[in-house]
Design an enzyme around this catalytic site. Structure first.
Site, mmCIF file in Angstrom:
data_model
loop_
_atom_site.group_PDB
_atom_site.id
_atom_site.type_symbol
_atom_site.label_atom_id
_atom_site.label_comp_id
_atom_site.label_asym_id
_atom_site.label_seq_id
_atom_site.Cartn_x
_atom_site.Cartn_y
_atom_site.Cartn_z
ATOM 1 N N TYR A 195 -0.817 54.936 74.575
ATOM 2 C CA TYR A 195 -1.858 55.693 73.857
ATOM 3 C C TYR A 195 -1.427 57.160 73.751
ATOM 4 O O TYR A 195 -1.842 57.991 74.561
ATOM 5 C CB TYR A 195 -3.185 55.625 74.610
ATOM 6 C CG TYR A 195 -3.660 54.233 74.966
ATOM 7 C CD1 TYR A 195 -4.040 53.319 73.985
ATOM 8 C CD2 TYR A 195 -3.753 53.837 76.296
ATOM 9 C CE1 TYR A 195 -4.493 52.050 74.322
ATOM 10 C CE2 TYR A 195 -4.207 52.574 76.644
ATOM 11 C CZ TYR A 195 -4.565 51.689 75.652
ATOM 12 O OH TYR A 195 -5.017 50.437 75.986
ATOM 13 N N TRP A 209 -8.047 60.339 72.982
ATOM 14 C CA TRP A 209 -9.170 59.402 72.847
ATOM 15 C C TRP A 209 -10.421 60.067 73.405
ATOM 16 O O TRP A 209 -10.378 60.673 74.496
ATOM 17 C CB TRP A 209 -8.896 58.106 73.608
ATOM 18 C CG TRP A 209 -8.315 57.007 72.776
ATOM 19 C CD1 TRP A 209 -8.979 55.938 72.266
ATOM 20 C CD2 TRP A 209 -6.956 56.852 72.347
ATOM 21 N NE1 TRP A 209 -8.123 55.139 71.544
ATOM 22 C CE2 TRP A 209 -6.885 55.676 71.579
ATOM 23 C CE3 TRP A 209 -5.790 57.608 72.524
ATOM 24 C CZ2 TRP A 209 -5.697 55.223 70.996
ATOM 25 C CZ3 TRP A 209 -4.612 57.164 71.955
ATOM 26 C CH2 TRP A 209 -4.572 55.989 71.200
ATOM 27 N N TRP A 257 -13.616 59.218 74.730
ATOM 28 C CA TRP A 257 -14.254 59.082 76.048
ATOM 29 C C TRP A 257 -13.239 59.189 77.175
ATOM 30 O O TRP A 257 -13.576 59.600 78.271
ATOM 31 C CB TRP A 257 -15.202 57.886 76.124
ATOM 32 C CG TRP A 257 -14.674 56.497 76.368
ATOM 33 C CD1 TRP A 257 -13.507 55.966 75.942
ATOM 34 C CD2 TRP A 257 -15.370 55.466 77.095
ATOM 35 N NE1 TRP A 257 -13.430 54.653 76.332
ATOM 36 C CE2 TRP A 257 -14.555 54.312 77.044
ATOM 37 C CE3 TRP A 257 -16.580 55.380 77.762
ATOM 38 C CZ2 TRP A 257 -14.918 53.100 77.654
ATOM 39 C CZ3 TRP A 257 -16.945 54.176 78.361
ATOM 40 C CH2 TRP A 257 -16.125 53.072 78.309
ATOM 41 N N ASP A 258 -11.967 58.884 76.883
ATOM 42 C CA ASP A 258 -10.930 59.143 77.892
ATOM 43 C C ASP A 258 -10.921 60.622 78.253
ATOM 44 O O ASP A 258 -10.895 60.991 79.435
ATOM 45 C CB ASP A 258 -9.533 58.764 77.369
ATOM 46 C CG ASP A 258 -9.385 57.279 77.099
ATOM 47 O OD1 ASP A 258 -10.105 56.768 76.226
ATOM 48 O OD2 ASP A 258 -8.560 56.627 77.772
ATOM 49 N N GLN A 274 -16.889 56.662 69.977
ATOM 50 C CA GLN A 274 -16.810 55.915 71.237
ATOM 51 C C GLN A 274 -18.072 56.220 72.030
ATOM 52 O O GLN A 274 -18.847 57.092 71.627
ATOM 53 C CB GLN A 274 -15.551 56.336 72.025
ATOM 54 C CG GLN A 274 -14.403 55.365 71.850
ATOM 55 C CD GLN A 274 -13.223 55.656 72.747
ATOM 56 O OE1 GLN A 274 -13.001 56.797 73.147
ATOM 57 N NE2 GLN A 274 -12.441 54.641 73.036
ATOM 58 N N ASP A 327 -13.167 47.013 73.981
ATOM 59 C CA ASP A 327 -12.641 46.351 72.783
ATOM 60 C C ASP A 327 -12.807 44.831 72.673
ATOM 61 O O ASP A 327 -13.499 44.329 71.822
ATOM 62 C CB ASP A 327 -11.148 46.679 72.642
ATOM 63 C CG ASP A 327 -10.861 48.164 72.746
ATOM 64 O OD1 ASP A 327 -11.768 48.929 73.119
ATOM 65 O OD2 ASP A 327 -9.723 48.565 72.470
ATOM 66 N N ARG A 352 -2.983 42.034 76.502
ATOM 67 C CA ARG A 352 -3.527 42.794 75.371
ATOM 68 C C ARG A 352 -4.387 41.880 74.487
ATOM 69 O O ARG A 352 -4.262 40.663 74.547
ATOM 70 C CB ARG A 352 -2.382 43.360 74.510
ATOM 71 C CG ARG A 352 -1.489 44.363 75.192
ATOM 72 C CD ARG A 352 -2.152 45.694 75.395
ATOM 73 N NE ARG A 352 -2.659 46.287 74.157
ATOM 74 C CZ ARG A 352 -3.402 47.399 74.108
ATOM 75 N NH1 ARG A 352 -3.722 48.036 75.224
ATOM 76 N NH2 ARG A 352 -3.831 47.867 72.959
ATOM 77 N N GLU A 359 -3.979 50.925 84.109
ATOM 78 C CA GLU A 359 -5.118 50.954 83.190
ATOM 79 C C GLU A 359 -6.236 50.030 83.680
ATOM 80 O O GLU A 359 -7.411 50.375 83.639
ATOM 81 C CB GLU A 359 -4.621 50.515 81.799
ATOM 82 C CG GLU A 359 -5.640 50.649 80.695
ATOM 83 C CD GLU A 359 -5.091 50.175 79.337
ATOM 84 O OE1 GLU A 359 -3.962 49.650 79.290
ATOM 85 O OE2 GLU A 359 -5.816 50.326 78.332
HETATM 86 C C1 GLC Z 1 -8.501 51.009 74.909
HETATM 87 C C2 GLC Z 1 -9.793 50.947 75.692
HETATM 88 C C3 GLC Z 1 -10.628 52.141 75.341
HETATM 89 C C4 GLC Z 1 -9.832 53.400 75.601
HETATM 90 C C5 GLC Z 1 -8.482 53.377 74.885
HETATM 91 C C6 GLC Z 1 -7.564 54.501 75.298
HETATM 92 O O1 GLC Z 1 -8.729 50.931 73.541
HETATM 93 O O2 GLC Z 1 -10.483 49.756 75.447
HETATM 94 O O3 GLC Z 1 -11.837 52.133 76.061
HETATM 95 O O4 GLC Z 1 -10.554 54.514 75.214
HETATM 96 O O5 GLC Z 1 -7.818 52.177 75.171
HETATM 97 O O6 GLC Z 1 -7.388 54.496 76.683
#
Ligand code: GLC
Length: 430
Positions: free
Chosen positions: A39, A43, A45-46, A111, A166, A199, A392
């Site tokens: 990632y 993001w 909420w991260d 999110q 997800d 995944r 994760e």
């Molecule tokens: C995945 C998770 C999501 C998170 C993202 C980045 O999509 O389901 O909740 O924000 O990864 O970590």
């Protein structure tokens, strides 16, 4: 102020490693990638969870994390779930798939509404009216977007990615209604970085991208999407956080000498609507708006009404016992019911343990006075990470790490869980 990162004589402690994970995932001092290869962008909420962790050792950087998430705001107030880093190429689905208006380098969905909650955490630890003044308006504008376009008291989500969970089995049935274009080409990289068994499967990705394509075909006009899109769900976690986020924004408004009442009222209206519409036999369920029915199935989201103070005392007792008895194997709250046929111990949100969920459960249990249970879950979560690393998510049977490595919110919330002074933002129901 940078926190201590020096090693003691026995090598780096896990807390030092947690700080090192966050610093290693830092993008130019502006935001933190959730996991460097998997990632590589921001993001929403991260970054909120990450800011809560950063506040334990680098307060200016914690503030910057929130600022960077807010900078991606759309003119209508939407905070997109991904802010793309123009220097990173190859992520799928990238800006060319999203086709956001005016070439914005972001996704076009959101999110779970964590920003006001993270801001409240920062403010209570390190009050700074100047920073609060700076970010209050964008957060309030985000709330206005949600209440104007997503249902006001009970909000709906338009994509499983908006839930944060997800491929949770909660959304399987709704996704059946999403038509897939057979000519669709997926350019995924995630399943070559991580074991594909961990995944979401191809079938899910086809549905995810089909939804994105249909949104882009409507120029991301949310009201048009809400009228016709086959996936429309009032989610438990999203709405519980909406309730708590408004309570937090009310407190923050008053800290700035503004009116808090409209936010408190919104918070209580959401609480009441959740109790009325989503609660069955004391447990909260998402509602599929296209079918007009509650979605069955036991998922980790049942702890969200405790975190947010939505549950009555009696409902909280029930949710706590179900979560700790039926969803808890050895290492915390499974993301889905281990007895259900859809359960998969290593596949993402279909069973594994996630640290943000354990963190919310700890806070929720504390909020309702289940102190011993909260303490035990807090210690289990720290041990899980001590023994297996900053993954994760984790296999609930063995504790083995799954998914992305050096995962930022695992490190951030490890730091928060380590601090015995970190307590819930409020006591009991709203
Ligand atoms: C995945 C998770 C999501 C998170 C993202 C980045 O999509 O389901 O909740 O924000 O990864 O970590």
């Amino acid at each position: 102020m940078r926190g201590k990162t020096a090693m003691d004589g026995r090598g780096p402690s896990r807390a030092d490693e947690a700080r090192a994970v966050l610093m290693g995932n830092d993008e130019g001092g502006r935001w933190t990638r959730p996991s460097p290869r998997l990632y590589p962008h921001l993001w929403l909420w991260d970054s909120c969870f990450i800011a809560i962790g950063l506040a334990h050792f680098d307060v200016p950087r914690a503030r910057q994390e929130l600022r960077s998430a807010l900078e991606a705001q759309w003119p209508d107030g939407l905070l997109p779930h991904i802010r793309f880093n123009p220097r990173e190429e190859g992520y799928f689905p990238g800006p060319d798939v999203w086709r956001s208006p005016e070439g914005r380098l972001s996704s076009a969905i959101t999110q779970p509404p964590m920003p006001a909650i993270a801001l409240m955490e920062l403010h209570r630890r390190h009050p700074d009216t100047g920073f609060l003044e700076e970010v209050f308006e964008p957060v309030a504008a985000y709330h206005e977007y949600l209440s104007l376009h997503r249902g006001r008291d009970l909000l709906f989500i338009i994509h499983p990615w908006e839930s944060g969970l997800d491929n949770s089995p909660l959304y399987d049935d709704a996704l059946l209604r999403v038509p897939v274009d057979r000519a669709l080409v997926l350019r995924r990289r995630d399943d070559s970085i991580v074991d594909p068994a961990q995944r979401p499967s191809k079938r899910f990705y086809e549905k995810y991208i089909a939804l994105v394509n249909s949104f882009a075909g409507k120029d991301h006009a949310i009201d048009a999407i809400a009228q016709t899109s086959p996936f429309l769900i009032q989610d438990v976690l999203f709405n519980a956080l909406w309730c708590e986020a408004n309570r937090c924004l009310g407190v923050l408004a008053e800290a700035l000498g503004r009116e808090g009442r409209p936010f408190f009222e919104q918070s209580r209206r959401t609480r009441d609507a959740m109790r009325r519409e989503m609660c069955r036999d004391g447990l909260y369920h998402p509602k599929d708006l296209r079918e007009g029915r509650l979605i069955e199935g036991l998922a980790c989201t049942l702890i969200a009404p405790l975190f947010a103070g939505v549950a009555s005392e009696q409902e909280a007792d029930k949710a706590a016992s179900v979560a700790l008895r039926d969803l808890h194997l050895r290492h915390g709250i499974c993301s889905y019911d281990p007895r259900a046929p859809q359960f998969d111990p290593v596949c993402y949100w279909r069973g594994p343990v996630w640290v943000n969920i354990n963190w919310m459960a700890v806070r929720g249990l504390q909020r309702y006075g289940h102190i011993d249970e909260a303490e035990s879950l807090r210690r289990h979560t720290l041990e899980l990470i001590d023994e297996n690393g900053f993954f994760e998510y984790f296999d609930p049977h063995s504790g083995a790490g799954c998914g992305g490595e050096s995962f930022s919110w695992t490190a951030a919330l490890y730091l928060d869980l380590l601090d015995p002074a970190a307590t819930p933002l409020a006591r009991g129901p709203v």
